[in-house]
Write an enzyme that holds these catalytic residues in place. Structure first.
Site, PDB file in Angstrom:
ATOM      1  N   ARG A  11       0.600  -1.398  -0.303  1.00  0.00           N
ATOM      2  CA  ARG A  11      -0.045   0.332   0.398  1.00  0.00           C
ATOM      3  C   ARG A  11       1.292   1.286  -0.377  1.00  0.00           C
ATOM      4  O   ARG A  11       2.000   1.320   0.142  1.00  0.00           O
ATOM      5  CB  ARG A  11      -0.823  -0.304   1.314  1.00  0.00           C
ATOM      6  CG  ARG A  11      -2.125  -1.053   1.046  1.00  0.00           C
ATOM      7  CD  ARG A  11      -3.240  -0.708  -0.017  1.00  0.00           C
ATOM      8  NE  ARG A  11      -3.964  -1.636   0.238  1.00  0.00           N
ATOM      9  CZ  ARG A  11      -4.611  -2.444  -0.414  1.00  0.00           C
ATOM     10  NH1 ARG A  11      -3.592  -2.936  -1.274  1.00  0.00           N
ATOM     11  NH2 ARG A  11      -5.452  -2.885  -0.663  1.00  0.00           N
ATOM     12  N   HIS A  14      -1.195   0.414  -9.848  1.00  0.00           N
ATOM     13  CA  HIS A  14      -1.798  -0.780  -8.673  1.00  0.00           C
ATOM     14  C   HIS A  14      -2.179  -1.669  -9.643  1.00  0.00           C
ATOM     15  O   HIS A  14      -3.482  -2.240  -9.536  1.00  0.00           O
ATOM     16  CB  HIS A  14      -3.039   0.307  -7.744  1.00  0.00           C
ATOM     17  CG  HIS A  14      -3.442  -0.724  -7.133  1.00  0.00           C
ATOM     18  ND1 HIS A  14      -4.020  -0.722  -5.924  1.00  0.00           N
ATOM     19  CD2 HIS A  14      -3.683  -1.485  -6.485  1.00  0.00           C
ATOM     20  CE1 HIS A  14      -3.733  -0.905  -5.335  1.00  0.00           C
ATOM     21  NE2 HIS A  14      -3.543  -2.127  -5.228  1.00  0.00           N
TER      22      HIS A  14
HETATM   23  P1  NAP Z   1      -1.619 -11.277   5.667  1.00  0.00           P
HETATM   24  O1  NAP Z   1      -1.914 -12.707   4.004  1.00  0.00           O
HETATM   25  O2  NAP Z   1      -2.830 -10.668   5.859  1.00  0.00           O
HETATM   26  O3  NAP Z   1      -0.220 -11.425   5.711  1.00  0.00           O
HETATM   27  C1  NAP Z   1       0.696  -9.724   6.667  1.00  0.00           C
HETATM   28  C2  NAP Z   1       1.679 -10.416   6.666  1.00  0.00           C
HETATM   29  O4  NAP Z   1       2.674  -9.456   7.601  1.00  0.00           O
HETATM   30  C3  NAP Z   1       2.336 -11.598   7.596  1.00  0.00           C
HETATM   31  O5  NAP Z   1       3.704 -12.069   7.156  1.00  0.00           O
HETATM   32  C4  NAP Z   1       2.189 -10.113   9.190  1.00  0.00           C
HETATM   33  O6  NAP Z   1       2.698 -11.157  10.274  1.00  0.00           O
HETATM   34  C5  NAP Z   1       2.718  -9.444   8.581  1.00  0.00           C
HETATM   35  N1  NAP Z   1       2.313  -7.810   9.025  1.00  0.00           N
HETATM   36  C6  NAP Z   1       1.849  -7.602   9.594  1.00  0.00           C
HETATM   37  N2  NAP Z   1       1.322  -6.083  10.281  1.00  0.00           N
HETATM   38  C7  NAP Z   1       2.425  -6.433  10.689  1.00  0.00           C
HETATM   39  C8  NAP Z   1       4.113  -6.071  11.996  1.00  0.00           C
HETATM   40  N3  NAP Z   1       3.160  -4.854  12.355  1.00  0.00           N
HETATM   41  N4  NAP Z   1       4.899  -6.188  11.502  1.00  0.00           N
HETATM   42  C9  NAP Z   1       6.209  -6.977  11.102  1.00  0.00           C
HETATM   43  N5  NAP Z   1       4.882  -7.701  10.409  1.00  0.00           N
HETATM   44  C10 NAP Z   1       3.447  -6.938  10.390  1.00  0.00           C
HETATM   45  O7  NAP Z   1      -1.999 -10.096   3.778  1.00  0.00           O
HETATM   46  P2  NAP Z   1      -1.457 -11.030   2.290  1.00  0.00           P
HETATM   47  O8  NAP Z   1      -2.438 -11.788   1.439  1.00  0.00           O
HETATM   48  O9  NAP Z   1      -0.212 -11.678   2.420  1.00  0.00           O
HETATM   49  O10 NAP Z   1      -1.074  -9.236   1.797  1.00  0.00           O
HETATM   50  C11 NAP Z   1      -0.257  -8.564   2.301  1.00  0.00           C
HETATM   51  C12 NAP Z   1      -0.537  -7.107   1.714  1.00  0.00           C
HETATM   52  O11 NAP Z   1      -0.302  -7.068   0.155  1.00  0.00           O
HETATM   53  C13 NAP Z   1      -2.368  -6.927   1.734  1.00  0.00           C
HETATM   54  O12 NAP Z   1      -2.762  -6.523   2.573  1.00  0.00           O
HETATM   55  C14 NAP Z   1      -2.844  -5.290   0.908  1.00  0.00           C
HETATM   56  O13 NAP Z   1      -2.762  -4.588   0.959  1.00  0.00           O
HETATM   57  C15 NAP Z   1      -1.479  -6.530  -0.020  1.00  0.00           C
HETATM   58  N6  NAP Z   1      -1.637  -6.510  -1.730  1.00  0.00           N
HETATM   59  C16 NAP Z   1      -1.617  -5.507  -2.909  1.00  0.00           C
HETATM   60  C17 NAP Z   1      -1.367  -6.061  -4.258  1.00  0.00           C
HETATM   61  C18 NAP Z   1      -1.346  -5.047  -5.464  1.00  0.00           C
HETATM   62  O14 NAP Z   1      -1.528  -5.517  -6.315  1.00  0.00           O
HETATM   63  N7  NAP Z   1      -1.000  -4.130  -5.018  1.00  0.00           N
HETATM   64  C19 NAP Z   1      -2.470  -6.913  -4.003  1.00  0.00           C
HETATM   65  C20 NAP Z   1      -2.940  -7.814  -3.310  1.00  0.00           C
HETATM   66  C21 NAP Z   1      -2.376  -7.893  -1.897  1.00  0.00           C
HETATM   67  P3  NAP Z   1       2.295 -11.922  11.180  1.00  0.00           P
HETATM   68  O15 NAP Z   1       2.362 -13.529   9.995  1.00  0.00           O
HETATM   69  O16 NAP Z   1       2.911 -12.349  12.114  1.00  0.00           O
HETATM   70  O17 NAP Z   1       0.511 -12.006  11.614  1.00  0.00           O
HETATM   71  C1  GLV Z   2      -5.157  -5.485  -3.751  1.00  0.00           C
HETATM   72  O1  GLV Z   2      -4.758  -4.136  -3.677  1.00  0.00           O
HETATM   73  C2  GLV Z   2      -5.575  -6.071  -3.225  1.00  0.00           C
HETATM   74  O2  GLV Z   2      -5.089  -6.070  -1.427  1.00  0.00           O
HETATM   75  O3  GLV Z   2      -6.466  -7.135  -3.501  1.00  0.00           O
END
Ligand code: NAP
Ligand code: GLV
Length: 314
Positions: free
Chosen positions: A229, A277
């Site tokens: 983000r 994005h």
């Molecule tokens: P997720 O499964 O919830 O994983 C989040 C990771 O971040 C976990 O390992 C978590 O640690 C860690 N984390 C959270 N807060 C933290 C902190 N304060 N300090 C250190 N580590 C922390 O999320 P995801 O599905 O992988 O997605 C991640 C993000 O990618 C989304 O929230 C979204 O914003 C972004 N995204 C972007 C796009 C794009 O097109 N640009 C597309 C999809 C997603 P724990 O495991 O210990 O909880």
């Molecule tokens: C895209 O940014 C998502 O959070 O899936």
């Protein structure tokens, strides 16, 4: 009959909406699929599939049983003060979304590993010049976030032979990945990272985490890839670190304000690669199957997978 309304689909194109309708109805012809704003009486709506809803919108359905958010990151949704918090809020965990993100991460990590921005600059100057490229085992990649997306990217980077580390909130283990966690291990993680990839959720704890202090903790010449983000980056700090050459290059897919305003310095910065994005996009073909599983769970009285933890904010 369950009544499902699609609110602001990820692609508002009619073809994308038709795809969602087709996939859902193929699984359950009984689904009454409606598309906002043609919802019919609001009290009839059982489930919302939503993306980028406006504050207060999701509070208008008095008989809602679950919200299926059509993206992985729920930071936008959780800003809604009227969000119905008594129903399960399910974020998108979808093999298609994960695969897309891993492709994006691999593309940009490989580009920096293989020093492509430097070769691009030589090409513009008509220079035939070779540069040393280390083996992947000697290139240290660091992932902020070892969740659904971080883990998949880490596994594929390990497959390619990179020296991979990851940093998460809670302790983790993963084969061939050096795992760091918590604030106290952040600096050690950054200090060993030549290519930093941010895949964190945006929460109060992670907002502005890519800032003057953390950028300075990376070794000189490091590259940064932010596909999470825009709010993770302090824009002026990143530009300053690029300008003084401490950070060699950054790839940015996400921005505090989207679309990125035309006057923003990122657009024309020679050391920035940006994409609008699109690192990973929600595609009905795979995302609908995940939503169908979630719908089945709620209808059977079970808690669906990937319900957002409202305390943690992700
Ligand atoms: P997720 O499964 O919830 O994983 C989040 C990771 O971040 C976990 O390992 C978590 O640690 C860690 N984390 C959270 N807060 C933290 C902190 N304060 N300090 C250190 N580590 C922390 O999320 P995801 O599905 O992988 O997605 C991640 C993000 O990618 C989304 O929230 C979204 O914003 C972004 N995204 C972007 C796009 C794009 O097109 N640009 C597309 C999809 C997603 P724990 O495991 O210990 O909880
Ligand atoms: C895209 O940014 C998502 O959070 O899936």
């Amino acid at each position: 009959v369950s009544v499902v309304v699609l609110y602001n689909g990820p692609g508002d194109a009619p073809a994308e909406i038709d795809a969602w309708r087709g996939y859902l109805k193929a699984c359950d012809p009984g689904i009454d699929f409606r598309v906002w704003p043609d919802t019919g009486p609001l009290a009839e709506i059982d489930y919302c599939l939503a993306w980028m809803s406006k504050p207060g919108d999701l509070a208008r359905y008095p008989n809602l049983k679950a919200i299926f958010w059509l993206g992985a990151g729920v930071d936008h949704l959780l800003k809604d003060r009227e969000l119905p918090r008594h129903v399960p809020i399910v974020r998108l965990v979808d093999p298609g979304l994960t695969a897309g993100m891993t492709e994006y991460v691999l593309q940009h990590v490989l580009r920096y590993h293989l020093r492509q921005p430097e070769f691009d600059a030589f090409q513009r100057q008509g220079l035939w010049r070779k540069l040393d490229i280390p083996l992947a085992k000697d290139r240290r990649v660091g992932l902020m976030g070892l969740g659904v997306l971080g883990r998949d990217a880490a596994a594929k980077l390990v497959d390619l032979g990179f020296a991979v580390a990851a940093w998460s909130a809670s302790p983790k283990t993963m084969a061939d990945v050096a795992c760091f966690h918590g604030d106290e291990q952040l600096m050690a993680f950054l200090g060993r990272t030549e290519i930093l990839v941010c895949l964190l959720p945006l929460t109060p704890a992670t907002a502005g985490i890519i800032n003057a202090r953390t950028l300075a903790a990376l070794p000189r010449g490091a590259c940064v890839i932010n596909a999470a983000r825009g709010g993770h980056v302090v824009d002026a700090d990143l530009v300053a670190a690029l300008d003084r050459g401490h950070i060699a290059h950054a790839t940015l897919d996400v921005f505090t304000e989207e679309p990125l305003p035309v006057e923003h310095a990122f657009w024309r910065h020679p050391q920035i690669t940006l994409t609008p994005h699109v690192a990973s996009q929600t595609i009905a073909e795979t995302a609908s199957q995940v939503v169908i599983e979630g719908l089945k769970a709620v209808r059977a009285g079970r808690l669906p997978a990937n319900v957002v933890d409202l305390q943690k904010g992700y």
